[in-house]
Design an enzyme around this catalytic site. Structure first.
Site: not given
Ligand SMILES: C[S@@+](CC[C@H](N)C(=O)[O-])C[C@H]1O[C@@H](n2cnc3c(N)ncnc32)[C@H](O)[C@@H]1O
Length: 297
Positions: A11, A26, A70
């Protein structure tokens, strides 16, 4: 205006935002447990790769944040880009952005995202949906924080003047505004110290900081920190020997408030994963403020 925090993790984006958060999403149970304990409400445990339009529309937020995985773009990974299945949730959210058109959206990723085909796709999709884009790289070291975490940020607004901006300058040299020691635990856990044999084996390849150096700057802590002694984050030498940083120290460097705490049931390995996957609160706040988005929070 409330924020919708997608790929919410711990968060950090909501903390940087500082205003109300409409909802968080999530799929990680550990992340969601820590999120709920600190933010007072539980994220939706949805898989964003298959999220329905009605689910996001029902959250009624005009400002969306997303920090998608990522791994498809990291230098250490295989860089499979659009062929990596972990890109799917981002692509699905993009489809829903084109349909629902929130007024503002922002995202974060690693610098490797800049050269990716996925970024090209994100840009084309957002421009076709009427957004004006502002992209940049920012490292917390540019803000005087003694830890590297160079990251890509995008802020997109519905409408605007259509003049898309990019600022991909390298991170400047860091002069810490507070020394690294001020982020450290007062009484480090003895279990953080590495065995002498490990220090001998990896001492030349690991990044080991001098705890007494006021100019010490840590490397980027990744979710691999603690698993691999090299290239996943710095170590610290103090009077007790060479040790890992604690997950709480990493959170402090990331700008989390002192009151933020891991839930007791979350194991140490998961704490490193969550902290290593998170965001620099200070960098996100700077990006949102300089893009003029915080004013409306
Ligand atoms: C880079 S981290 C984001 C960290 C977060 N912004 C924070 O403040 O800690 C990526 C997050 O995306 C979540 N995630 C990955 N794939 C997902 C999916 N398909 N659906 C929902 N969440 C996903 C992961 O659990 C992880 O928490």
């Amino acid at each position: 205006m409330p924020l919708l925090e997608l790929f919410s993790g711990l968060g950090a984006a909501g903390i940087a935002w500082g205003g109300p958060v409409a909802a968080a999403v999530d799929q990680s149970p550990h992340a969601n447990a820590v999120y709920a304990a600190n933010h007072g409400f539980a994220p939706k445990a949805w898989n964003l790769a298959g999220v329905r339009s009605s689910q996001l529309a029902g959250l009624a937020a005009q400002r969306w944040w997303m920090s998608p995985p990522c791994q498809p773009f990291t230098v250490r990974g295989a860089r499979r880009d659009l062929d990596d299945p972990r890109v799917r949730p981002l692509l699905r959210v993009l489809e829903l952005i084109a349909e629902l058109r929130p007024a503002v959206l922002a995202m974060e990723n690693v610098p490797g995202f800049v050269a990716s085909a996925t970024r090209g796709h994100v840009r084309e999709s957002l421009m076709a949906s009427g957004y004006t884009l502002s992209e940049r790289l920012l490292c917390p070291t540019a803000l005087g924080i003694p830890m590297r975490r160079h990251r890509y940020y995008l802020v997109a607004r519905q409408g605007g003047n259509g003049l898309h901006t990019t600022d991909f300058d390298p991170a400047p040299a860091c002069t810490p505004s507070r020394p690294l020691t001020s982020y450290l635990d007062a009484a480090p856990d003895p279990a953080l110290y590495l065995p002498e044999a490990t220090v001998r084996a990896y001492g030349y390849s690991a990044n080991i900081l001098d705890g007494a150096d006021p100019l010490a700057v840590g490397t980027c802590f990744t979710s691999a920190y603690g698993r691999s002694p090299v290239r996943a984050g710095s170590y610290l030498r103090d009077l007790g020997g060479v040790r890992t940083f604690s997950p709480e120290e990493i959170l402090r460097l990331l700008g989390f408030p002192a009151s933020f705490a891991f839930s007791p049931e979350v194991p140490l390995r998961a704490r490193y994963d969550l902290a290593g996957n998170s965001l620099s609160v200070d960098a996100v706040r700077t990006v949102l403020r300089e893009a003029g988005v915080l004013d409306a929070a």
